[in-house]
Scaffold this active site. Structure first.
Site: not given
Length: 327
Positions: A44-46, A49, A64, A159
């Protein structure tokens, strides 16, 4: 400590996706004496996983990782929300994965959770980006249940998108889970009142599925999660949405272009040639007041009536099950 046991490998990231310089690029990594990471599942962006193994009992888990120096620290908050959902004592199918551990070690915040199967986005691609109406109607019922439950716990997801709904693994392959609460927010304040109406808010979530009010900078509430779900369902029905892949020079222009197209596309045109229940659902969501509690039963009834009208059998036999059976 994180022990890197193999040399770096090049990540196969989607086109245009930039890798955070703090992200792990190794496989077969040991976290203390408890877990070993075996392969990357998604990025993901930050955070990232990984598939992991519990070294004490050989149980497969998802791990994660979030760099501790990340500008946006969300993993601790997300872990607290997962635990909060399981603290109500209600015996029901929550459709939320279980968290086993959350801690910080070395350069990373670490959350260990249930290992799930592929996301609906993955399954959509597996099915050649085409779901049958039967599968979409069965998914609509399950996704609504997941959203209703988190709203029941006074939380907005903020989201809603195909990548944040996953099926289970093993015996839970027909169970749908909702994940990724890093952007979630409580809509009911501690004094029992609804959060106040505000304007000029930045867009939170994924622009493709964001509600029109979210694009307009209005504080999100329950109606926005439901409207986003409507766009997800239309994405499955149509294969794409009219505002996908806009021409833009930057993120601000992209969001503006998506908003303009979304506003200028009437619901009836978006849902044209599909069962009328989908248009009714989206119109209902758009007409909800800011602090109004949605009628989840009414929303469910729309898709249940359509399911019955089509004469489908409720057998939980999704499109991807048929592909698996053939293979």
């Amino acid at each position: 400590m994180l022990q890197k046991q193999q040399k770096s490998i090049k990540n196969n990231l989607p086109s245009g996706q930039q890798q955070n310089k703090n992200m792990i690029t190794q496989i077969d990594i040991k976290i203390g004496d408890s877990y070993k990471l075996t392969r990357k599942l998604c990025i993901g962006s930050f955070s990232e996983i990984f598939h992991g193994i519990n070294l004490q009992n050989n149980m497969e888990v998802a791990v994660k990782l979030e760099p501790v120096n990340s500008k946006h620290q969300m993993l601790c908050y997300e872990a607290k929300l997962y635990k909060y959902f399981f603290s109500d004592g209600i015996i029901m199918d929550k459709g939320i994965p279980k968290i086993y551990q959350y801690y910080t070690e070395g350069e990373y915040n670490i959350m260990v959770m249930d290992l799930l199967g592929p996301s609906l986005e993955d399954l959509f691609n597996i099915c050649n980006r085409k779901f049958s109406l039967k599968t979409i109607l069965m998914l609509a019922e399950l996704m609504l249940k997941r959203i209703e439950y988190i709203h029941h716990r006074y939380i907005l997801h903020r989201d809603i998108k195909p990548a944040n709904f996953l099926i289970g693994s093993g015996n839970n392959q027909n169970k749908l889970y909702i994940i990724d609460f890093g952007l979630s927010k409580r809509y009911l304040q501690r004094d029992g009142t609804h959060i106040p109406y505000r304007e000029n808010k930045n867009l939170t979530g994924t622009a493709r599925y964001a509600s029109i009010n979210t694009h307009l900078g209005i504080e999100q509430c329950r109606r926005d999660d439901l409207e986003s779900l409507g766009y997800v369902l239309m994405y499955f029905l149509r294969g794409s949405l009219p505002w996908q892949c806009p021409k833009a020079n930057n993120t601000k222009e992209k969001h503006w272009s998506i908003m303009e197209k979304k506003i200028s596309t009437p619901v009836e045109l978006l849902c044209q040639s599909f069962p009328v229940e989908f248009a009714k659902y989206l119109n209902y969501c758009r007409n909800l007041r800011f602090d109004e509690k949605p009628d989840y039963n009414y929303c469910q009834s729309l898709f249940k009536e359509c399911f019955q009208k089509e004469g489908y059998n409720k057998d939980s036999n999704f499109d991807w099950n048929k592909i698996e059976q053939k293979q």
